[in-house]
Design a protein around this motif. Structure first.
Motif, mmCIF file in Angstrom:
data_model
loop_
_atom_site.group_PDB
_atom_site.id
_atom_site.type_symbol
_atom_site.label_atom_id
_atom_site.label_comp_id
_atom_site.label_asym_id
_atom_site.label_seq_id
_atom_site.Cartn_x
_atom_site.Cartn_y
_atom_site.Cartn_z
ATOM 1 N N ARG A 198 0.600 -1.366 0.245
ATOM 2 C CA ARG A 198 -0.166 -0.354 -0.069
ATOM 3 C C ARG A 198 0.358 1.187 -0.027
ATOM 4 O O ARG A 198 0.436 2.054 -0.685
ATOM 5 C CB ARG A 198 -1.044 0.193 1.138
ATOM 6 C CG ARG A 198 -2.339 0.376 1.287
ATOM 7 C CD ARG A 198 -2.914 0.454 2.649
ATOM 8 N NE ARG A 198 -4.081 1.719 2.672
ATOM 9 C CZ ARG A 198 -4.873 1.471 1.911
ATOM 10 N NH1 ARG A 198 -4.931 0.996 0.407
ATOM 11 N NH2 ARG A 198 -5.639 2.721 1.892
ATOM 12 N N ARG A 199 2.152 1.175 0.681
ATOM 13 C CA ARG A 199 3.179 2.342 0.801
ATOM 14 C C ARG A 199 3.455 3.030 -0.646
ATOM 15 O O ARG A 199 4.032 3.862 -0.537
ATOM 16 C CB ARG A 199 3.858 2.274 1.727
ATOM 17 C CG ARG A 199 4.553 3.296 2.089
ATOM 18 C CD ARG A 199 4.553 4.462 2.775
ATOM 19 N NE ARG A 199 4.698 6.126 2.498
ATOM 20 C CZ ARG A 199 5.462 6.069 0.909
ATOM 21 N NH1 ARG A 199 5.228 6.043 0.164
ATOM 22 N NH2 ARG A 199 6.297 8.022 1.231
ATOM 23 N N LEU A 200 3.718 1.598 -0.999
ATOM 24 C CA LEU A 200 4.468 1.683 -2.571
ATOM 25 C C LEU A 200 4.227 2.183 -3.717
ATOM 26 O O LEU A 200 4.061 3.042 -3.590
ATOM 27 C CB LEU A 200 4.667 0.028 -3.182
ATOM 28 C CG LEU A 200 5.935 -0.749 -1.928
ATOM 29 C CD1 LEU A 200 6.308 -2.063 -3.224
ATOM 30 C CD2 LEU A 200 7.297 0.410 -2.348
ATOM 31 N N PHE A 201 1.791 1.999 -3.262
ATOM 32 C CA PHE A 201 1.443 2.718 -4.626
ATOM 33 C C PHE A 201 1.027 3.506 -4.015
ATOM 34 O O PHE A 201 0.212 4.370 -4.887
ATOM 35 C CB PHE A 201 0.712 1.438 -4.855
ATOM 36 C CG PHE A 201 0.941 0.391 -5.401
ATOM 37 C CD1 PHE A 201 1.660 0.426 -5.711
ATOM 38 C CD2 PHE A 201 0.465 -1.263 -4.758
ATOM 39 C CE1 PHE A 201 1.977 -1.124 -6.608
ATOM 40 C CE2 PHE A 201 1.423 -2.428 -5.177
ATOM 41 C CZ PHE A 201 1.452 -2.092 -5.971
ATOM 42 N N VAL A 202 1.574 4.489 -2.426
ATOM 43 C CA VAL A 202 1.209 5.646 -2.881
ATOM 44 C C VAL A 202 2.215 7.201 -4.002
ATOM 45 O O VAL A 202 1.886 7.984 -4.328
ATOM 46 C CB VAL A 202 1.352 5.996 -1.346
ATOM 47 C CG1 VAL A 202 1.716 7.774 -1.295
ATOM 48 C CG2 VAL A 202 0.476 5.677 0.013
ATOM 49 N N THR A 203 3.201 6.000 -4.233
ATOM 50 C CA THR A 203 4.879 6.943 -5.309
ATOM 51 C C THR A 203 3.934 6.363 -6.758
ATOM 52 O O THR A 203 3.037 5.278 -6.710
ATOM 53 C CB THR A 203 5.741 6.009 -4.852
ATOM 54 O OG1 THR A 203 5.376 4.257 -5.293
ATOM 55 C CG2 THR A 203 6.179 5.701 -3.836
ATOM 56 N N PRO A 204 4.037 7.049 -7.449
ATOM 57 C CA PRO A 204 3.976 6.364 -9.309
ATOM 58 C C PRO A 204 4.331 5.525 -10.089
ATOM 59 O O PRO A 204 4.771 5.278 -11.003
ATOM 60 C CB PRO A 204 4.243 8.228 -9.887
ATOM 61 C CG PRO A 204 5.376 8.809 -8.773
ATOM 62 C CD PRO A 204 5.454 8.156 -7.635
ATOM 63 N N ILE A 205 4.874 4.242 -8.836
ATOM 64 C CA ILE A 205 5.645 3.494 -8.805
ATOM 65 C C ILE A 205 4.608 2.323 -9.895
ATOM 66 O O ILE A 205 3.679 2.470 -10.141
ATOM 67 C CB ILE A 205 6.023 2.022 -8.238
ATOM 68 C CG1 ILE A 205 6.349 0.907 -8.341
ATOM 69 C CG2 ILE A 205 5.060 2.197 -7.488
ATOM 70 C CD1 ILE A 205 7.923 0.296 -7.721
#
Lengths: 358, 253
Positions: A198-205
């Motif tokens: 979830r934290r990763l998908f806060v970023t535009p990755i």
């Protein structure tokens, strides 16, 4: 290009995490290695039976001799061409190979050649004696005198593959399966549950970049498994390895892709470790037991075999074994590679459909 | 009139039959600290997560720095920083490595030391998140939200679960970040925190905003309505006693 840089950085970070997590490396390499070590103590071979290869080039008159040989309980007769039977002898699947030449007539012949396994002189001698006795009996019955046919034995350098040579590449294949299915299924469910994804998908990755990095990291681990689980048994446990690592890597990676995809599919269905564990086991267990890891699939009933021959672990284990101990080239394991390729397409499609980030 | 950087209008979130966010509208001004207050289940987190592009918007609009959140989520992600209520980070990477990795996700090569200094964690660069105290974790989480130099920073209950010293320390960090030109939107259910930090607050209950103004203005309005506290105003409270006795120094292991 920037996307490649990110994939590379994610891959490096994943590798770093992997090697700092010693239990993971331990679980995926040392445990199967320990299993291989245990199996090196098992001796299923040489249980009071002689494997006799017979090359019959004489037709009718040779068949009569073979019938007599079949009556001897100690002998297990295998018929084949000279080339086939000598190859089996070299592998250690035959103690003797008897050649019945095309001009053989029991009542007139003076000498027969039997090739023997040089590393098993006792068995060779015993087999030679049995052969001699049968030939004597035949000659006596036909001619009534003792103008005997002499069996001349000729030792052949044999590799004498054992049960250990069968089981070690099998365990290697099995650990590739477990790394794929269990590693990914448990790893990703934990990432989901702890909110790391979830934290990763806060970023535009792009989520696929992360998957690619994770897959690449696990493929490195697979290659490490192949290296360690081949070299250690080869140098310390007498594994008859004559294969090429390049081919082992190619087949191992193809197999790993099938099982990694299965792991992603399971991680997509399950929300917690509790849900993932039975699912992963129900897929992995039958393969572990039936795909010819610990015993040959020849001993399975026909209808079961018809199914398990097509399981991905069967393809992987067969190919790994051929490459490792028979020195097979990629060309010689093409059917298994084709099987794995089909499985990988199916598994990836299912994984794409099943996998959920949340 | 201050310049609006975030406009929310008639925003709706439904979970099955429950309407968690029920058509709320508000503006957040550039460089302010905007607080969303409310009891648990009021819809604070759902509101934030819709604006952060983490949850689909079921109705209404949100516009951030001119970008439509619904139709331009990737662009929005690039200019916001987010601290989730319960986010965790990869194990086995140290703080410096984590910040650098997060920077890469935005295509940036960050100066991890500088970011850690910003939240007063420079001496923890080689530590892993698991070794941090609660307050340090929250501060690291803010540092991770700053890797892309965001225009707006979202903090979801940043001080929940912290001791009074850590909370006050974090207030200092948040104020400093604002003073560097960032806009901050935070949720909390600590009223003294809202009063201390926020320029304006929206009070939410059952999915609706029931009040929105400067904290002092809300208090004035309440008093103007004839409200009196049951007890005489004290010159100190128990928290003051606690802090007087234990000091303002951070306790972190």
């Amino acid at each position: 290009m920037t996307s490649f840089r990110l994939k590379w950085k994610l891959f490096l970070a994943s590798l770093k995490m992997l090697f700092r997590q010693r239990e993971a490396v331990l679980w995926s390499i040392l445990l199967p290695l320990f299993m291989i070590l245990l199996f090196s103590f098992v001796r299923f071979d040489g249980m009071g039976r002689l494997d006799l290869g017979v090359v019959n080039q004489a037709g009718e008159s040779g068949a009569k001799l073979i019938d007599s040989l079949r009556d001897v309980k100690t002998l297990k007769i295998h018929e084949g061409t000279q080339e086939e039977e000598l190859a089996q002898l070299e592998k250690g699947d035959r103690e003797l190979v008897l050649i019945i030449p095309s001009n053989f007539v029991a009542s007139q012949h003076r000498e027969l050649v039997a090739y023997t396994n040089d590393a098993r002189p006792q068995e060779a001698q015993l087999g030679g004696l049995i052969l001699q006795r049968i030939l004597d009996e035949l000659a006596f019955a036909e001619r009534g005198d003792a103008g005997r046919v002499v069996v001349r034995t000729q030792p052949v350098k044999s590799r004498n593959l054992t049960y250990f040579d069968f089981v070690a590449p099998g365990i290697l294949s099995m650990s590739i399966m477990q790394l794929g299915i269990f590693g990914v299924a448990f790893g990703f469910v934990a990432l989901k549950k702890r909110g790391i994804l979830r934290r990763l998908f806060v970023t535009p990755i792009n989520p696929n970049d992360f998957i690619i990095a994770q897959v690449a990291m696990r493929l490195v681990l697979v290659m490490l498994q192949i290296l360690v689980m081949t070299l250690v048994p080869y140098f310390f446990l007498g594994l008859h390895f004559i294969g090429s690592f390049l081919e082992m890597f190619a087949v191992g990676i193809l197999g790993a892709i099938v099982f990694l995809a299965m792991g992603f599919a399971i991680a997509g269905i399950g929300k917690s470790e509790d849900q993932v564990a039975p699912l992963a086991n129900i897929i992995a267990m039958p393969m572990m037991l039936l795909s010819g890891i610990f015993f040959s699939r020849n001993s399975l009933p026909g209808f079961v075999r018809a199914v398990v021959d097509y399981l991905p672990l069967s393809f992987l284990a067969d190919a790994m074994r051929s490459i490792a101990i028979d020195g097979a080239s990629i060309g010689q394991v093409l059917p298994q590679i084709a099987g794995l390729a089909i499985w990988s397409v199916v598994a990836v499609v299912v994984a794409v459909k099943m996998f959920r980030w949340e | 009139m201050p310049e609006s950087i975030l406009n929310v209008s008639s925003l709706v979130k439904r979970y099955g039959t429950l309407t968690a966010v029920d058509g709320i509208s508000f503006d957040v001004f550039r460089q302010e600290i905007f607080g969303i207050l409310g009891p648990n289940g009021a819809g604070k987190t759902s509101t934030l997560e819709m604006i952060e592009t983490l949850r689909p918007i079921d109705g209404g609009e949100a516009t951030l720095n001119g970008l439509n959140v619904k139709s331009q989520p990737q662009q929005v992600k690039r200019i916001i920083g987010v601290q989730l209520q319960s986010s965790s980070f990869f194990d086995k990477l140290n703080l410096k490595e984590l910040l650098e990795l997060f920077g890469e996700m935005y295509g940036r090569q960050v100066n991890a030391r500088e970011l850690l200094a910003e939240v007063e964690l420079e001496d923890k660069a080689k530590s892993q998140v698991a070794q941090l105290s609660g307050g340090q974790k929250q501060r690291f989480s803010i540092a991770a939200a700053l890797v892309n130099e965001p225009v707006v920073l979202f903090l979801d209950e940043p001080t929940t679960g912290l001791d009074p010293q850590s909370r006050r320390h974090l207030w200092g960090v948040i104020k400093r970040i604002r003073s560097e030109g960032k806009t901050i939107v935070l949720t909390t259910h600590y009223m003294e925190e809202a009063e201390e930090l926020c320029d304006r607050v929206a009070i939410m209950d059952q999915g609706k905003i029931i009040a929105l103004d400067k904290p002092q203005a809300l208090i004035t309005q309440l008093l103007a309505g004839g409200f009196t506290k049951e007890r005489v105003e004290r010159l100190a409270n128990l928290e003051d006693v606690f802090l007087h006795l234990t000091g303002h120094v951070l306790r972190e292991d």
